[in-house]
Scaffold this motif. Sequence first.
Motif, PDB file in Angstrom:
ATOM      1  N   PRO A 169       0.814  -1.227   0.000  1.00 18.81           N
ATOM      2  CA  PRO A 169       0.000   0.000   0.000  1.00 18.81           C
ATOM      3  C   PRO A 169       0.844   1.272   0.000  1.00 18.81           C
ATOM      4  N   GLU A 172       2.124   1.737  -3.482  1.00 20.26           N
ATOM      5  CA  GLU A 172       0.999   2.188  -4.305  1.00 20.26           C
ATOM      6  C   GLU A 172       0.714   3.666  -4.047  1.00 20.26           C
ATOM      7  N   HIS A 193      -6.769  -0.180   1.657  1.00 19.08           N
ATOM      8  CA  HIS A 193      -6.838  -1.638   1.749  1.00 19.08           C
ATOM      9  C   HIS A 193      -7.204  -2.103   3.159  1.00 19.08           C
TER      10      HIS A 193
END
Length: 403
Positions: A169, A172, A193
Motif C-alpha cells: 500500500p 501504491e 486496503h
Amino acid sequence: MRRLTTLNLAVLVLTLLLTVLLIASLTWKAAVQRQTDAAELAAGLLANNLASMVAFNDLEAMRAELAGFSFRPDLVELRLLAADGRVLVEWQSPKLQAQTGLLSAPEIEIRETIEFKGEVLGQLQLRERLDILTRSMLWLSLTAGIVILLASLVAAAASRLVQRRALAPIVELGRLAEQVAAQQDYGLRAQVHRLDEVGRLAQRFNEMLARIEVAQEQINQRLRLEQQAGQQFQQLAHHDSLTQLPNRLFFQGAIREMVSRAQASQGLMGLMFIDLDNFKHVNDNHGHDAGDEVLRVVARRMSAVLRRGDLLCRLGGDEFALLLPELQHVAVAEQMAQRLISSVREPLVVGGVLMPVGATVGLAFFPTDAQDADGLLQAADAAMYAAKRAGKNCYRRVAHAQG
C-alpha cells in the motif's frame, strides 16, 4: 524501499558476523587456557614420576615413562634435561615433522622443574600442538558461516514477502503521488486496503487531494474573474493614480511604437522631457499633500495645451514626458514647449499659498537628433540638463539654444 530492505539485511548480517567472531574469539581463548592448564597439570604429574628415575639415572625407565605419557593426542614432543642442560631422553610425535609450515596449528610449551628430596635434578619440557582445538574452531566457524548465510537468505525472502504484502500500500501510495504530480490531476484517490496506519495515511492523503481539488477550483474561478477584469487592471497598471496620466511603463512602449511609425512613414516626431522647478521646495516647506496637488494641477494645465494625438506621461516624481507624433516642422514642437512652460508658470495657489513652481524642458527629434528610441531618450535628457544649466523655466534642444 528495496534499498532500505537491503541495508537492513546488510546490517543484520554484519551484526551476526561480529557476534560470531566475538563468541569464537572468547571461546578460543577459553579453550586454549583450559588445554594449557591440563598440560601443566600433566607435566607436573610426569615430573613427579620422573624424579626418582632421574635421581638413579635410569634412562630405560625414563624412556618408558615418556613413551607411556604419549597418549595425549596433541602432544608432539617431550624432552627431559639434566641439571646441567644435557638431554637425557626425549620423545617426539611422528606428526612433528608432518605438520609444519604456514598452516601449522599454534603450540603451547610447558617447562616443569624436576626435584628429588629438595634437590633440582633437571627440567621437563612438554610441547603440544592445538590441532584438535583448531579444527574444532574452524568447523564451528564454517558451521556458523553456513547458518548465517542460510539465515540471510531466509531473511531476504521474508523481507521481500513483507515488502510485497505489508508495504505494497505504501508503494501504491507513492506511485499515486507521482501520478498526481505529473498529471496535476487532483481528482485521483488512493485505495484504502486496511484500516491500519497505512490505511489511515491513505485516508489523510485522499482528504488532502480533496482539499487541493477544491482550492484549485477556487483558483481557476478566481483566474477567470481576473481575466474578465484584465483590461481594467491593465489600464490601472499603465496609468498614474495621482495625475491619471499614462505612467513610465506605458511611456516605454509608446515611444518605441511611435518611433517605429515615424520610421515607416519617414515623418518627424518629437520628445520632451519636462522637469518641474522648485518642486522639492514645495514638498519640504508645504508638505507632500501640497506637492501632490501641484502635480495634479500642472498635469491638467499641460494637458489643456496639447494637440490631438500628443501623449503626456508622468515618469515619476516631478518628471513628465511628452510625445509629439507627426510634426510638420520643429517649430511646432518649440512653440508647444513654450506653451507648456507658460501654463506651468501661471500662478498656482494651494491652501492659500502661492507655489513657486516652473518647468524646464529638454527637446529632441527623430530622426534629426536620434535614429532610435534609446537615442531619442538620451538626446532629450541631455537637452533638459542643458536647459537646467541655462537657468530653468526654459527649453533647450541639444544643438540649438532657444527659449
